[in-house]
Write a protein that holds these residues in place. Structure first.
Motif, short mmCIF file in Angstrom:
data_model
loop_
_atom_site.label_atom_id
_atom_site.label_comp_id
_atom_site.label_asym_id
_atom_site.label_seq_id
_atom_site.Cartn_x
_atom_site.Cartn_y
_atom_site.Cartn_z
N SER A 59 2.33 1.87 -3.34
CA SER A 59 1.38 2.39 -4.32
C SER A 59 1.23 3.90 -4.22
O SER A 59 0.81 4.57 -5.17
CB SER A 59 0.01 1.72 -4.14
N ASP A 116 -3.97 -5.31 -0.57
CA ASP A 116 -3.98 -3.85 -0.67
C ASP A 116 -5.43 -3.38 -0.73
O ASP A 116 -6.34 -4.15 -0.42
CB ASP A 116 -3.18 -3.37 -1.88
N TYR A 117 -5.63 -2.14 -1.15
CA TYR A 117 -6.97 -1.56 -1.13
C TYR A 117 -7.62 -1.55 -2.51
O TYR A 117 -8.55 -0.76 -2.78
CB TYR A 117 -6.93 -0.12 -0.61
N THR A 170 -7.30 5.14 2.29
CA THR A 170 -6.02 5.86 2.18
C THR A 170 -5.30 5.83 3.52
O THR A 170 -5.93 5.71 4.58
CB THR A 170 -6.26 7.32 1.75
N HIS A 210 -4.57 0.28 8.54
CA HIS A 210 -4.42 -0.70 7.46
C HIS A 210 -5.22 -1.97 7.75
O HIS A 210 -5.95 -2.47 6.88
CB HIS A 210 -2.94 -1.04 7.27
N VAL A 221 0.84 -1.20 0.00
CA VAL A 221 0.00 0.00 0.00
C VAL A 221 0.87 1.25 0.00
O VAL A 221 0.61 2.22 -0.73
CB VAL A 221 -0.94 0.00 1.22
#
Length: 900
Positions: free
Chosen positions: A185, A279-280, A321, A222, A182
């Motif tokens: 990114s 991840d998101y 985020t 997270h 994350v």
């Protein structure tokens, strides 16, 4: 009304000096009045010494130039008084001051004061803001309770980057793969993070919006977001088999959620749900199954219902985020690391000087210390005040406000505030103007021709708010009577003051626009130079005098280094000498520096064939493919080359670096290799300059390896720069100049070309200025409101940049304009030109297509203003260049024309 000789030099005043209106002249006359005690008309007051008159300018170069001009003023005024005005009758400004002195019978005193001032001019208090703060802090260290022995850091970025790298290692190295992915990114490396937080490392007032109210650690945030995504995936897989039935029994729009697309979307989301969550990432089609979206796509606004759809709706309300946690944490820790490192090194940065003085003056509203400072500097003139920030303004406000026996004059022009990237804040200027009661304006342009002044007046005055903000007003400037006859004559015809290079097409991309204006710009330069050489193109100053055009009379103004290189390379192809004048231009950033490094490495390592092969492939040695192939396959040739480079190393050890390189140049005919065109001549100049620098440094090192390491650091360490490393120009008196608009501020040129004026860049960093409290704010999520405010500020500064560019010209300015469409969206009916500064003015802030632009230009043309238009796509004469002799290129050429 402003009268430079009767202006009361007392209290706090603001003088707005538009471009070319004599700001430096005004400072010079004020300086003489203060030296002579002519502060108020008909009243002789106490004269001030050069040490007491503080002048604060923007750059070191500006301080040196101002010191030089003030010295000249003092010297000339001294001669006027000494000779009782005889021989100086034409110098009106001196005669007015002389007559006032004569009326008060103070001529002998004036001679003495001016003599002392000229003798002690090197002690004059002319500083940059940083130099002023340093002087005050060191001089009054005891009173301030400081032990000020810190050395000044000229470039803080090295310490700042090191602090960011420390933060990166301490906080990110021990994290698991999922959270690291994350972070990666968002920021690929510490340099990316540094670029994002760098504005917050300066001492300006900045506020971060959208900070999460609930306190979460990075790991907690997270884990929570990952668990939300996992939960959605889990319930999706458990219920996906029911979805088709739910859709069939609902009143959803079947044309959208058809039997063709619905199974595909379900299959795609199911595949995503089965993937491991690291991840998101959310599949872009997941939004189609949120409850809100389904309701919108239903006939009765009441779509199919399911617990999964409701959960997906909640999912999209989450902000996936970590920026609002990482950025504040990084800013806090990095600042702490920087301060700690500076403390250990006993160092202080330039911005720290300002913040330290600001804090000292604000401790308990410390008027005693303010009085201590203004006692030493009872008079202050702050030049270029439009480029200051709030902290700097508060310093001078604390020192001078509320004291009756001091003088503070702010001098600036909000229309020329173009340094926001350095922390300048135009909103600070607005605030100051409100607080300062006495505001004056210089309204006569002494630089440009009558027609040039009128053209610029018309372009800006035709909009009600030409600079976006109402606080920046544009008032038409008067022209000087001395400039009425100034004209540019080209091939026997008078050239209009302002010319638009117009592309009469429906739309163009940025690349197409650049190609067209580059071609026109370079060909126009060649035509002017040819006309100057033939004697048909010249400047007309008055009814008798004319000056033929030369290369140094022409300047191309650009925004970026990339644009400068486009023009430079295009001129090189036409064998026209030019120079790009940039403060950031370094001889170590050139191709020649890197190739010299390769050559020197080969000299000390000739046995390493791959290094030696790289040296042979450099353009400095200018070998062909056959020679390099012989090196690879011919053993005898290989031995010969290796022995040659071994011999250079022996010469280096025995006779020194310069003797060795001279031997290499003679052996390999390097000078002859670089005599083919103008571009090669410049490259040879770069090589010789680097060699000189290497020769100087060779005395400081014990061996060859140390010198090569030094050269490597200069090439690859962009933060560690020499004062003498700027590219050396062999002779720039006849060179066409290429300069950035930012660097051109304060300068003047006879002919100005602005080819890329229609281009622009959106601001997308999330920063904007609060219109009420003048703080800089960062919107981490870059909302629509933030983007509108930020781009409004971007366009306002672009308009100010355009104003600066147009007002550099004395006789003529050409500017490129086209129906530009950004991002290759050529299907758009309207162009994007209105988003640029030039389009904003020409189209009066209105959106329109190419026809609207054409009509807007025709409306300008019909006015009684000295403006012309050239269609870049109309049939025209082409220029053929042949080698011959003229005075503006080292590879000389003749010229002739043929019709298309």
């Amino acid at each position: 009304m402003f009268d430079i000789f009767s202006f009361p030099l007392k209290g706090i005043s603001l003088i707005e000096a538009s471009a070319g209106t004599g700001k430096t002249y005004t400072i010079g006359i004020f300086y003489l009045r203060l030296l002579l005690g002519l502060c108020i008309k008909n009243v002789i007051s106490k004269p001030f010494s050069v040490k007491e008159i503080l002048v604060v300018t923007f750059t070191e170069a500006a301080t040196n130039e101002l010191r030089k001009r003030i010295r000249q003023r003092i010297r000339e005024m001294y001669l006027v008084c000494l000779r009782n005005g005889i021989g100086f009758e034409s110098k009106q400004e001196y005669m007015i001051l002389f007559n006032e002195l004569r009326n008060t019978k103070n001529i002998n005193l004036a001679i003495n004061l001016l003599s002392i001032a000229e003798y002690s001019i090197n002690e004059a208090s002319i500083y940059t803001i940083h130099s002023f703060c340093k002087r005050v802090l060191t001089t009054n260290a005891f009173e301030f309770g400081l032990l000020f022995k810190n050395s000044i850091i000229k470039n803080e970025s090295i310490i700042q980057k090191q602090a960011v790298e420390d933060f990166w290692r301490c906080n990110f190295y021990k994290l698991n793969y999922s959270i690291t992915k994350v972070i990666f990114s968002n920021w690929k490396n510490p340099d990316d993070l540094f670029r994002e937080i760098h504005p917050f490392l300066k001492n300006n007032f900045k506020i971060i919006l959208n900070l999460y109210k609930n306190k979460e650690t990075l790991i907690e945030r997270h884990n929570r977001l990952i668990s939300i995504i996992k939960n959605i995936k889990k319930i999706w897989i458990l219920n996906v088999c029911d979805f088709e039935k739910v859709f069939i029994n609902s009143n959803i729009n079947k044309r959208i959620y058809s039997s063709r697309f619905l199974p595909f979307w379900l299959k795609k989301i199911t595949k995503w749900a089965k993937e491991k969550t690291e991840d998101y990432f959310l599949d872009k089609d997941l939004i189609r199954f949120s409850q809100n979206e389904l309701d919108k796509k239903s006939k009765s606004n009441y779509g199919p219902k399911h617990i999964v759809f409701e959960q997906i709706e909640k999912l999209f309300l989450e902000l996936f985020t970590i920026k609002d946690i990482v950025i504040p944490m990084a800013i806090k820790q990095v600042k702490k690391n920087i301060d700690y490192e500076k403390y250990n090194r006993s160092e202080i940065g330039f911005d720290d000087l300002i913040s330290v003085l600001y804090k000292i003056l604000n401790v308990n509203n410390n008027k005693i210390l303010a009085k201590l400072i203004n006692k030493n500097f009872p008079v202050a003139m702050i030049d270029e005040f439009q480029d200051t920030d709030l902290q700097q303004y508060y310093i001078f406000q604390k020192i001078y406000k509320g004291f009756n026996d001091t003088i503070l004059i702010f001098i600036g022009d909000p229309k020329q505030s173009i340094y926001s990237f350095r922390g300048a804040n135009i909103f600070t200027y607005f605030k100051v103007k409100k607080q300062v009661g006495n505001c004056y304006t210089l309204d006569t342009n002494y630089r440009s021709s009558k027609d040039m002044v009128k053209a610029v007046n018309y372009i800006f005055f035709r909009c009600d708010t030409p600079f976006i903000f109402e606080q920046i007003q544009f008032k038409p400037i008067n022209f000087s009577q001395n400039n009425i006859y100034k004209k540019l004559i080209h091939n026997g015809k008078e050239v209009k003051a302002l010319t638009f290079w117009y592309l009469d097409v429906k739309s163009v991309s940025v690349a197409e626009y650049e190609q067209a204006v580059i071609k026109k710009c370079t060909s126009q330069i060649v035509e002017y130079l040819i006309g100057g050489f033939k004697g048909t193109s010249y400047f007309f100053d008055n009814k008798e005098k004319k000056t033929f055009i030369s290369g140094s009379d022409i300047t191309v103004l650009v925004r970026t280094q990339r644009e400068a290189l486009l023009i430079y390379n295009a001129l090189s192809e036409l064998n026209v000498c030019s120079i790009f004048k940039s403060n950031q231009e370094s001889v170590f950033s050139t191709k020649e520096a890197k190739e010299l490094l390769i050559l020197l490495k080969a000299i000390i390592n000739p046995e390493k064939h791959n290094i030696l092969r790289n040296a042979l492939a450099t353009s400095i040695l200018n070998l062909n493919f056959e020679d390099i192939e012989k090196f690879n396959n011919n053993k005898d040739f290989l031995i010969k080359i290796v022995n040659e480079f071994y011999n250079y190393a022996i010469i280096w050890d025995k006779y020194g670096f310069m003797y060795m390189f001279n031997s290499l140049m003679i052996k390999r005919n390097i000078v002859q290799n670089f005599l083919f065109d103008v571009y090669d001549n410049r490259r040879l100049t770069n090589i010789m300059y680097i060699i000189e620098l290497l020769q100087e440094e060779s005395f400081h090192f014990e061996n060859k390896h140390s010198l090569i390491r030094w050269l490597t650091r200069q090439i690859y360490d962009q933060n560690k720069r020499l004062n003498t490393e700027q590219i050396c120009v062999e002779d720039d008196k006849n060179l066409v100049k290429i300069n950035t608009i930012h660097n051109s501020k304060g300068l003047e040129y006879k002919i100005v070309l602005i080819p890329f004026a229609s281009n622009f860049l959106f601001r997308s960093n999330g920063f904007y200025y609060d219109r009420k409290d003048f703080t800089v704010k960062l919107d981490l999520y870059k909302s629509e409101k933030t983007n509108i405010l930020a781009d409004e500020e971007r366009l306002s500064e672009d308009l100010r940049l355009l104003y600066v560019a147009l007002t550099r010209s004395i006789y003529h300015c050409s500017i490129g304009i086209a129906p530009l469409i950004k991002n290759n969206k050529k299907n758009n009916k309207n162009t994007d030109l209105h988003l640029s500064a030039l389009g904003y003015l020409i189209q009066k802030k209105q959106v329109g297509n190419f026809e609207f632009l054409k009509n807007s230009l025709l409306n300008i043309k019909n006015k009684n203003i000295d403006i012309s238009f050239i269609d870049l796509f109309e049939p025209k004469k082409k220029l053929i260049i042949k080698n011959d002799k003229n005075n503006f290129s080292k590879k000389i050429f003749n010229y002739n024309y043929y019709d298309n």
